[in-house]
Write a protein that holds these residues in place. Sequence first.
Motif, PDB file in Angstrom:
ATOM      1  N   VAL A  85      30.780  95.180 -37.315  1.00 17.03           N
ATOM      2  CA  VAL A  85      31.007  94.294 -38.136  1.00 17.03           C
ATOM      3  C   VAL A  85      32.521  93.757 -38.074  1.00 17.03           C
ATOM      4  O   VAL A  85      32.902  92.628 -38.192  1.00 17.03           O
ATOM      5  CB  VAL A  85      30.875  94.601 -39.712  1.00 17.03           C
ATOM      6  N   VAL A  86      33.439  94.762 -37.713  1.00 19.43           N
ATOM      7  CA  VAL A  86      34.586  94.439 -37.503  1.00 19.43           C
ATOM      8  C   VAL A  86      34.758  93.398 -36.260  1.00 19.43           C
ATOM      9  O   VAL A  86      35.653  92.477 -36.148  1.00 19.43           O
ATOM     10  CB  VAL A  86      35.482  95.621 -37.339  1.00 19.43           C
ATOM     11  N   LEU A  88      32.571  91.692 -34.908  1.00 20.72           N
ATOM     12  CA  LEU A  88      32.083  90.155 -35.296  1.00 20.72           C
ATOM     13  C   LEU A  88      33.200  89.390 -35.892  1.00 20.72           C
ATOM     14  O   LEU A  88      33.570  88.368 -35.754  1.00 20.72           O
ATOM     15  CB  LEU A  88      30.761  90.321 -35.958  1.00 20.72           C
ATOM     16  N   ALA A  89      33.931  90.070 -37.014  1.00 20.67           N
ATOM     17  CA  ALA A  89      34.908  89.466 -37.617  1.00 20.67           C
ATOM     18  C   ALA A  89      36.172  88.747 -36.743  1.00 20.67           C
ATOM     19  O   ALA A  89      36.613  87.848 -36.964  1.00 20.67           O
ATOM     20  CB  ALA A  89      35.408  90.303 -38.866  1.00 20.67           C
ATOM     21  N   VAL A  90      36.276  89.727 -35.997  1.00 23.64           N
ATOM     22  CA  VAL A  90      37.504  89.369 -35.028  1.00 23.64           C
ATOM     23  C   VAL A  90      37.031  88.310 -34.042  1.00 23.64           C
ATOM     24  O   VAL A  90      37.857  87.151 -33.880  1.00 23.64           O
ATOM     25  CB  VAL A  90      38.041  90.917 -34.083  1.00 23.64           C
ATOM     26  N   GLY A  92      34.920  86.076 -34.673  1.00 21.93           N
ATOM     27  CA  GLY A  92      34.934  84.890 -35.826  1.00 21.93           C
ATOM     28  C   GLY A  92      36.531  84.313 -35.877  1.00 21.93           C
ATOM     29  O   GLY A  92      36.318  83.157 -35.877  1.00 21.93           O
ATOM     30  N   LEU A  93      37.101  85.157 -36.265  1.00 26.16           N
ATOM     31  CA  LEU A  93      38.561  84.742 -36.234  1.00 26.16           C
ATOM     32  C   LEU A  93      39.147  83.830 -34.946  1.00 26.16           C
ATOM     33  O   LEU A  93      39.825  83.009 -35.086  1.00 26.16           O
ATOM     34  CB  LEU A  93      39.751  86.012 -36.716  1.00 26.16           C
TER      35      LEU A  93
END
Length: 101
Positions: A85-86, A88-90, A92-93
């Motif tokens: 999850v982390v 994918l968040a990175v 995405g950012l």
Amino acid sequence: MAFSRFRSDVEDDLEAQVARLSKELATLKKTMSRRGSEAYDVARDAADDVYGDLRDRLLDALPLVRKRARAAEQVARDNPAMAAVVGLAVVGLLAAMLVKR
């Protein structure tokens, strides 16, 4: 006759001025070259000092970075779903930042 003498004097005066200006220009070129070389040396020395300071600071911080990286690696191994999850968040950012440019 007087006009031709006047013209000759003016031409001689102009030639003398052009010669004087050519010498001044050559002197200015030498001076600018010397100053440019000195400025380059100063900038190179300053960059070398900054690089040395940065290198020393990074070498001092490296053990702490390694320790934190090992801890993050252990957390990622213990919680693979959270790590995904982390991650994918990175991603995405980063994608959002690139799209805005």
